[in-house]
Design an enzyme around this catalytic site. Structure first.
Site, mmCIF file in Angstrom:
data_model
loop_
_atom_site.group_PDB
_atom_site.id
_atom_site.type_symbol
_atom_site.label_atom_id
_atom_site.label_comp_id
_atom_site.label_asym_id
_atom_site.label_seq_id
_atom_site.Cartn_x
_atom_site.Cartn_y
_atom_site.Cartn_z
ATOM 1 N N PRO A 95 26.608 -1.917 -21.917
ATOM 2 C CA PRO A 95 25.726 -1.280 -20.925
ATOM 3 C C PRO A 95 25.777 -1.993 -19.589
ATOM 4 O O PRO A 95 25.626 -3.220 -19.518
ATOM 5 C CB PRO A 95 24.344 -1.388 -21.576
ATOM 6 N N CYS A 96 25.993 -1.213 -18.539
ATOM 7 C CA CYS A 96 26.312 -1.810 -17.245
ATOM 8 C C CYS A 96 25.109 -1.977 -16.339
ATOM 9 O O CYS A 96 25.251 -2.502 -15.245
ATOM 10 C CB CYS A 96 27.363 -0.957 -16.529
ATOM 11 N N GLN A 97 23.909 -1.550 -16.760
ATOM 12 C CA GLN A 97 22.784 -1.603 -15.835
ATOM 13 C C GLN A 97 22.527 -3.021 -15.342
ATOM 14 O O GLN A 97 22.160 -3.236 -14.201
ATOM 15 C CB GLN A 97 21.519 -1.036 -16.495
#
Length: 429
Positions: free
Chosen positions: A79-81
């Site tokens: 997950p890149c958040q």
């Protein structure tokens, strides 16, 4: 050729690998709606929403009936958040550590190659320490790790989207990064018979694909959000090679729904020329003013949102603007009191026909203000966003419009994934 697809989302990367001849044995994502989309489009994969931090890679490998080294690629995009430069970034975000269990899968399955995809913010995360740790973990397992930043528009995707790829092959073998098939640039749409095929015979470098190349064959009219699953007919044959590629064997158009809006937003959109940001609204209003057609459209045009569905303050503002227009008070200064309330006008942006789209984002689920159709006073549809991401029209997104936009915005463009898959395939074959 077999893959393990971790943090798989709706399956953009997996679709790219499927197009290159790979098939997923196992896919994992913690978001149930995204995994449902993956399962619908990759029905043969074993799919799981179990936390990657608690699952046992050895048990999964044994349940799949494969020995170490028999899987070709372990891939995924943690997950890149936490890494993202879109919005506020936090170095202490727990999601920044999810690459650690990812490498647990690499260690257990011992694939011929591994691949990680992420946003460019990863490069500077914790001063580069996160990236350095990823590379060190890969090399400790015997993989020669390389890092490249690619723009999707250079690989046949009609969208500027820069992403980082970390990849490598077993036993220290190097994998060449994919060579661009398209060049950044601006051009008009090209008719079908004059444009060479993507990934087939033709010039090695082609002009970047544009919004026109991507969506000019789709209907002007769109469905309301609740009808996003209803099929529509294509209004005409494909005009470009890209459109033909996206349609494939599809006989009907799906997910061609767009967000509705109140009259205030419709007027904002009507003021924008292709390529304009919302900061241009006041200038455009002063130049052209409001004609009767625009006023009539705002007062009851197709696609308008029912004010009863909106917040009290929005209903009141809409009613006040209508009274002003009915009274003939259409001076730019008076209208701008409504259109630029609290600076909201600045977030709008109309796409250009003859350039790639800017980066499609998951926030479109809540607000499409910076994705205004280049030729119509509406926001882009779910299917148009999917076209910008290079999802074929046969790719189905179950669930609500909100979930569809979110999944599309979070995805790896399949054609970018395919470019990586092709170069990995050559290296490990």
């Amino acid at each position: 050729m077999k893959t393990i697809d971790l943090f798989c989302g709706a399956g953009g990367l997996g679709e790219g690998f499927r197009q290159a001849g790979f098939s997923a044995l196992y896919a994992n994502d913690h978001e149930t709606p995204a995994l449902a989309t993956y399962k619908e489009n990759h029905p043969d994969a074993v799919c799981s929403t179990d936390s990657i931090e608690t699952v046992d890679p050895k048990k999964i490998r044994e349940d799949l009936g494969v020995a170490p080294g028999q899987v070709d690629v372990v891939m995924g995009g943690p997950p890149c958040q936490g890494f993202s430069t879109y919005g506020q970034r936090r170095d202490d975000d727990a999601r920044n550590q999810l690459y650690v269990p990812y490498f647990g899968f690499v260690e257990e399955f011992r694939p011929k190659a591994f691949l990680i995809e992420n946003v460019v913010g990863l490069l500077s995360m914790s001063g580069g320490a996160v990236l350095a740790d990823m590379v060190a973990r890969a090399e400790a397992l015997g993989y020669a790790a390389d890092v490249v930043t690619l723009d999707a528009c250079e690989y046949g995707v009609p969208q500027h989207r820069r992403r980082v790829f970390i990849f490598g092959a077993a036993d220290g073998q190097r994998i060449d990064p994919p060579q661009p098939s398209h060049v950044n640039g601006k051009r008009s749409g090209v008719v079908l018979n004059d444009q060479p095929s993507l990934f087939f015979d033709g010039p090695s470098i082609q002009p970047a694909l544009t919004v026109r190349d991507a969506i000019s064959d789709l209907p002007d009219e769109v469905l309301v959000p609740r009808d996003t699953q209803k099929p529509m007919e294509y209004p005409e044959p494909p005009k470009t090679e890209y459109q033909r590629l996206m349609r494939g064997n599809s006989t009907e158009l799906t997910h061609h729904s767009a967000k509705r809006m109140l009259g205030i937003r419709r007027l904002r959109l009507a003021m924008l020329h292709p390529g304009d940001y919302g900061t241009k609204i006041e200038e455009r209003l002063a130049d052209g003013g409001l004609n009767d057609e625009l006023i009539d459209l705002m007062m009851g045009g197709a696609g308008m949102r029912d004010a009863a569905e909106c917040r009290t303050q929005d209903r009141e503002k809409e009613a006040a603007l209508r009274e002003v227009l009915k009274g003939g008070h259409t001076t730019p200064a008076k209208v701008m009191e409504f259109l630029d309330s609290q600076g909201f006008a600045n977030k709008y942006r109309r796409l250009r026909w003859d350039a790639p789209s800017h980066t499609v984002v998951a926030h479109m689920a809540r607000d499409c203000s910076d994705f205004v159709h280049p030729g119509i006073d509406r926001f882009v549809s779910v299917r148009e966003a999917a076209r910008f991401q290079s999802f074929p029209d046969t790719y189905r997104f179950p669930g609500s419009q909100f979930r569809q936009f979110r999944q599309i915005g979070n995805a790896v463009p399949p054609l970018l994934g395919r470019a990586m898959a092709e170069t990995i395939k050559v290296a490990i074959s």
